[in-house]
Design a protein around this motif. Structure first.
Motif, PDB file in Angstrom:
ATOM      1  N   UNK A 150    -100.101  15.550 -35.258  1.00  0.00           N
ATOM      2  CA  UNK A 150    -101.317  14.829 -35.643  1.00  0.00           C
ATOM      3  C   UNK A 150    -102.498  15.183 -34.763  1.00  0.00           C
ATOM      4  N   UNK A 151    -103.634  15.361 -35.391  1.00  0.00           N
ATOM      5  CA  UNK A 151    -104.875  15.516 -34.638  1.00  0.00           C
ATOM      6  C   UNK A 151    -105.591  16.813 -34.931  1.00  0.00           C
ATOM      7  N   UNK A 152    -106.103  17.425 -33.861  1.00  0.00           N
ATOM      8  CA  UNK A 152    -106.906  18.643 -33.987  1.00  0.00           C
ATOM      9  C   UNK A 152    -105.993  19.866 -34.122  1.00  0.00           C
ATOM     10  N   UNK A 153    -105.515  20.087 -35.331  1.00  0.00           N
ATOM     11  CA  UNK A 153    -104.598  21.203 -35.579  1.00  0.00           C
ATOM     12  C   UNK A 153    -105.361  22.530 -35.454  1.00  0.00           C
ATOM     13  N   UNK A 154    -106.600  22.546 -35.963  1.00  0.00           N
ATOM     14  CA  UNK A 154    -107.349  23.803 -36.082  1.00  0.00           C
ATOM     15  C   UNK A 154    -107.529  24.503 -34.743  1.00  0.00           C
ATOM     16  N   UNK A 155    -107.818  23.748 -33.698  1.00  0.00           N
ATOM     17  CA  UNK A 155    -108.123  24.377 -32.422  1.00  0.00           C
ATOM     18  C   UNK A 155    -106.931  24.385 -31.480  1.00  0.00           C
ATOM     19  N   UNK A 156    -105.755  24.053 -31.999  1.00  0.00           N
ATOM     20  CA  UNK A 156    -104.620  23.846 -31.111  1.00  0.00           C
ATOM     21  C   UNK A 156    -103.586  24.954 -31.174  1.00  0.00           C
ATOM     22  N   UNK A 157    -103.409  25.639 -30.054  1.00  0.00           N
ATOM     23  CA  UNK A 157    -102.330  26.630 -29.956  1.00  0.00           C
ATOM     24  C   UNK A 157    -100.981  25.933 -29.847  1.00  0.00           C
ATOM     25  N   UNK A 158    -100.990  24.709 -29.314  1.00  0.00           N
ATOM     26  CA  UNK A 158     -99.746  23.942 -29.216  1.00  0.00           C
ATOM     27  C   UNK A 158     -99.217  23.654 -30.616  1.00  0.00           C
ATOM     28  N   UNK A 159    -100.126  23.231 -31.504  1.00  0.00           N
ATOM     29  CA  UNK A 159     -99.726  22.929 -32.878  1.00  0.00           C
ATOM     30  C   UNK A 159     -99.175  24.173 -33.554  1.00  0.00           C
ATOM     31  N   UNK A 160     -99.845  25.306 -33.343  1.00  0.00           N
ATOM     32  CA  UNK A 160     -99.450  26.548 -34.010  1.00  0.00           C
ATOM     33  C   UNK A 160     -98.040  26.971 -33.567  1.00  0.00           C
ATOM     34  N   UNK A 161     -97.803  26.957 -32.262  1.00  0.00           N
ATOM     35  CA  UNK A 161     -96.487  27.373 -31.776  1.00  0.00           C
ATOM     36  C   UNK A 161     -95.397  26.400 -32.228  1.00  0.00           C
ATOM     37  N   UNK A 162     -95.716  25.118 -32.196  1.00  0.00           N
ATOM     38  CA  UNK A 162     -94.740  24.122 -32.624  1.00  0.00           C
ATOM     39  C   UNK A 162     -94.412  24.248 -34.110  1.00  0.00           C
ATOM     40  N   UNK A 163     -95.465  24.460 -34.875  1.00  0.00           N
ATOM     41  CA  UNK A 163     -95.317  24.612 -36.313  1.00  0.00           C
ATOM     42  C   UNK A 163     -94.381  25.775 -36.639  1.00  0.00           C
ATOM     43  N   UNK A 164     -94.571  26.887 -35.927  1.00  0.00           N
ATOM     44  CA  UNK A 164     -93.743  28.066 -36.185  1.00  0.00           C
ATOM     45  C   UNK A 164     -92.307  27.813 -35.727  1.00  0.00           C
ATOM     46  N   UNK A 165     -92.171  27.226 -34.537  1.00  0.00           N
ATOM     47  CA  UNK A 165     -90.826  26.984 -34.019  1.00  0.00           C
ATOM     48  C   UNK A 165     -90.057  26.012 -34.910  1.00  0.00           C
ATOM     49  N   UNK A 166     -90.704  24.920 -35.260  1.00  0.00           N
ATOM     50  CA  UNK A 166     -90.005  23.908 -36.065  1.00  0.00           C
ATOM     51  C   UNK A 166     -89.634  24.466 -37.432  1.00  0.00           C
ATOM     52  N   UNK A 167     -90.501  25.325 -37.963  1.00  0.00           N
ATOM     53  CA  UNK A 167     -90.193  25.973 -39.233  1.00  0.00           C
ATOM     54  C   UNK A 167     -88.987  26.887 -39.110  1.00  0.00           C
ATOM     55  N   UNK A 168     -88.953  27.675 -38.047  1.00  0.00           N
ATOM     56  CA  UNK A 168     -87.840  28.608 -37.836  1.00  0.00           C
ATOM     57  C   UNK A 168     -86.508  27.860 -37.714  1.00  0.00           C
ATOM     58  N   UNK A 169     -86.567  26.640 -37.121  1.00  0.00           N
ATOM     59  CA  UNK A 169     -85.332  25.877 -36.914  1.00  0.00           C
ATOM     60  C   UNK A 169     -85.044  24.945 -38.095  1.00  0.00           C
ATOM     61  N   UNK A 170     -85.761  25.145 -39.181  1.00  0.00           N
ATOM     62  CA  UNK A 170     -85.510  24.420 -40.431  1.00  0.00           C
ATOM     63  C   UNK A 170     -85.746  22.919 -40.330  1.00  0.00           C
ATOM     64  N   UNK A 171     -86.922  22.584 -39.859  1.00  0.00           N
ATOM     65  CA  UNK A 171     -87.337  21.188 -39.872  1.00  0.00           C
ATOM     66  C   UNK A 171     -88.423  21.004 -40.914  1.00  0.00           C
TER      67      UNK A 171
END
Lengths: 321, 437
Positions: A162-183
């Motif tokens: 939640x929050x500022x997804x656009x400017x967040x590298x944390x969101x981007x890395x988490x999004x990719x990791x969680x996707x890879x682990x099938x969440x």
């Protein structure tokens, strides 16, 4: 155990089993870090340089501690941003540093892709400690470790970011990791802070907290940078808190045992209610910091092993000639 | 020699007739085409054998950046001319975004002289539309026309003040001058490095919506309608701009549009791992947009293909993507890149040369671009099938920033002629005296 990477530039190039390898090793380092004597020798004799082109206290301290606990010689380079143009400094500094034969280079830079560029110019292992709006891989790994320890697994969970997804590298890395682990990943935030085309990443996008949080197992809050609050992206801090700040009422939409995370540093009263952040029954924010050191130890340990193997091969090759 | 020269046994690519025929081209001693097709060989003519390769009007590359004055370390008239000759470009239409800008007759006369002295191919010049390309006061359009400017443009810097642009267009119209605009909303595109979308979000790069181009184009069309000026959009790269272009042409506005060869052959994903040689202005678009542009060239809706040759040195490209200079060199790769479209079956050779030679020459009031009696014998002889792997360090340009480095390509220039004189390639073998059609 599998970990083939030469550098840790992002989550994107990692395979799921490589992510699992880092987390498994990090679990062991958590135990080590809880002892009174916290030394291991995985990086004994190696040189680690932390190069932060962007101010950071927490991440830099975490990397420094991780290196020291593994026996590395750690040097922090304060890279001035003012004098020379950033890009020029980057390549020049990379070449200068390379001549000093470091083994691990930890880099944070305000431009996306700058760490990749630097990795092409040096012979050591490079760890991305955050580049622009691109990736912050160790943050995603420490978040994954925190989730796995709290929930017992890191797959088939519903995670709301939640929050500022656009400017967040944390969101981007988490999004990719969680996707890879099938969440199942949900992104919640005002549309002005949502990157375009993000729905194509296979996540659901919401601009309403109560809808987006429904049944979530994990709620990840992001920091809202001060410079985004001036009316350019959102009308005001108080309207943002009203609509997107996490409080007990909004959290009630999530699963009853949902955990609350934040990469820090927090803006209490902007993106998260202060009482909630301190609620040890829901918030795992302090654990995240603890996992950070362990995950960075694991990542550096694995990269150092690959570096040794590579150099060993090179030495053997040289002996044959 | 008295009887002229015959380039015989060629596959003639005629963009005017939209036809391909086997035949020859007869060139007189003044460097003009006398006949093309199955013409008989006059007494005393030298016959050269083209070996069945393609012979087409030389490319008129509209929008080439040359570093003179100001940035000769990036490209000079000599190196650009050599690159052009090697690439089958017989007329370079140079950009005024130099340092200082070509915004006065004195600077224009200087570059015209320099170009004439040092380039093996023809170089024509555009002049700036506003002084210093600052978007505040119009240049001396009349004097600049007299000094030989073929068009007026502030290049990639959009004239933001509509009143300034409206007046410049009105004044240009009275003189019949052609104004070249860069359709882009400057507010939306400021600071952007890539096109908004999945790729931009994945790489975390500052981005601009593709619609910023349409918004800029719509504004310029409004002003073109208001002033009646002759207007050319330098690059249309987004599918959603096309309906507006169709409408403008249907409404009888004097409007044409171009596209870069890179936007016809590459897409946003080619940037890959922050490869700065793929950073262009405007940024590369999605695959759907690329395909739409190719179709628009086939239909003739988009009139011109050019390379937008933009030399950048290693220093300005070896930077984080956001900070790296935009642009790519293209004089030597425009033809093999165009052959990709031919081999893919997207465009025929006459369609390609309509956009590469005929249309730009016509729009700029030049007599080049045709295989017809009376036209200058500016010609390119090429093998559309010859395969090669591009090595950027083999390019003639001073700057080596090509996105095609290491790419497998097809299509090599065998010979380039300017005014009947061969300026590139090994001498052609003498052919049989009798030429069969």
């Amino acid at each position: 155990m599998t970990f083939r990477a030469r550098h840790l530039l992002g989550i994107e190039p990692l395979a799921p089993e490589e992510i699992r390898t880092v987390l498994d090793l990090a679990d062991r380092y958590v135990e080590l870090n809880r002892r009174t004597v916290k030394h291991a020798d995985a990086l004994e004799g190696m040189t680690q340089i932390n190069m932060f082109f962007e101010a950071s206290t927490r991440t830099q301290a975490s990397f420094e501690l991780a290196g020291k606990r593994l026996g590395a010689d750690v040097m922090n380079m304060a890279v001035a941003q003012s004098s020379v143009k950033k890009g020029e400094t980057l390549i020049d500094t990379a070449l200068t540093l390379n001549a000093m034969h470091p083994d691990l280079l930890v880099v944070r830079h305000p431009n996306s892709g700058a760490v990749n560029l630097l990795a092409e110019k040096v012979n050591c292992a490079v760890l991305n400690a955050g580049d622009g709006r691109h990736e912050h891989p160790t943050q995603a790994l420490l978040d994954a470790l925190t989730i796995r320890r709290a929930k017992g697994r890191i797959h088939r969970l519903t995670v709301a970011i939640c929050g500022d997804i656009a400017h967040s590298r944390v969101a981007r890395s988490n999004l990719i990791l969680l996707g890879k682990m099938e969440n199942r990943v949900r992104l919640i935030g005002p549309p002005t802070l949502m990157p375009p085309g993000v729905a194509e990443f296979g996540c659901e996008v919401f601009d309403d907290m109560s809808e987006g949080l429904k049944g979530a197992d994990v709620v990840m809050m992001l920091r809202l940078q001060k410079e985004r609050m001036d009316g350019g992206f959102i009308p005001s801090e108080r309207e943002y808190y009203h609509r997107f700040g996490l409080d007990a009422e909004k959290l009630a939409h999530a699963a009853p045992d949902a955990i609350v995370m934040h990469p820090g540093p927090m803006n209490r009263g902007v993106e998260i209610d202060g009482t909630l952040a301190d609620d040890i029954n829901r918030s795992v924010i302090q654990e995240q910091v603890e996992m950070g050191v362990a995950v960075r130890m694991a990542a550096m340990d694995l990269l150092a092993r690959n570096l040794r193997a590579e150099r060993g091969r090179a030495l053997t090759g040289g002996a044959d000639v | 020699m008295t009887g002229g020269t015959v380039l015989a046994n060629a596959r003639l690519i005629d963009p005017e007739a939209q036809a391909e025929t086997i035949g020859s081209v007869l060139i007189d001693d003044d460097g003009q085409i006398v006949a093309a097709g199955a013409a008989p060989v006059p007494e005393g003519a030298a016959v050269l054998d083209c070996g069945g390769l393609c012979l087409a009007p030389g490319i008129v590359d509209w929008g080439v950046k040359i570093g003179e004055p100001g940035e000769r370390h990036r490209e000079s008239f000599r190196t650009a001319g050599l690159a052009a000759a090697a690439g089958g470009v017989t007329t370079i239409v140079a950009r005024p975004d130099t340092d200082p800008a070509i915004d006065s007759p004195e600077v224009l006369e200087f570059v015209t002289r320099r170009a004439r002295e040092s380039s093996p191919v023809r170089i024509r010049h555009m002049a700036a539309l506003t002084k210093g390309r600052a978007g505040r006061e119009m240049t001396e359009i009349g004097f600049l026309l007299d000094a030989g400017a073929v068009a007026f443009s502030d290049v990639f810097r959009v004239v933001e003040e509509t009143k300034v642009l409206a007046r410049a267009l009105t004044y240009a119209r009275s003189l019949g001058a052609l104004v070249v605009g860069h359709p882009q909303d400057p507010g939306l595109s400021r600071g952007a490095a890539v096109t908004a979308g999945k790729f931009a979000s994945l790489r975390g790069l500052p981005h601009v919506s593709p619609l910023a181009e349409r918004i800029g184009f719509d504004r310029d069309m409004g002003l073109a309608e208001m002033t009646g000026a002759r207007y050319h959009a330098d690059q249309v790269t987004v599918a959603r701009t096309l309906p507006a272009l169709v409408r403008a042409k249907a409404n009888g506005l004097d409007v044409t549009a171009g596209v870069s060869i890179h936007h016809l052959t590459l897409n946003e994903f080619d940037v890959g791992d922050y490869r700065t040689f793929f950073k262009l202005t405007p940024p590369l678009r999605c695959e759907e947009d690329r395909m739409a542009m190719v179709r628009a060239v086939a239909d003739g809706l988009i009139d011109v293909i050019s390379s937008f040759h933009t030399p950048a040195d290693e220093e300005s490209k070896r930077l984080p993507f956001e900070e790296a200079a935009p642009g790519a060199v293209g004089l030597e790769t425009i033809l093999p890149a165009a052959m990709r479209l031919y081999h893919a079956g997207d465009l025929t050779l006459p369609q390609l040369f309509r956009a590469l030679a005929l249309n730009p020459a016509r729009r700029l009031g030049l007599s080049q671009g045709r295989l017809a009696p009376g036209a200058p014998a500016d010609l390119v002889l090429f093998d559309p099938d010859a395969p090669f792997v591009l090595d950027r360090f083999a390019l003639n340009s001073k700057s080596k920033n090509t996105p095609f480095d290491g790419a497998r390509m097809q299509g090599r220039v065998r010979a380039t002629f300017v005014a009947g004189r061969q300026v590139h390639g090994a001498p052609l073998p003498e052919g049989p005296v009798t030429v069969t059609a």
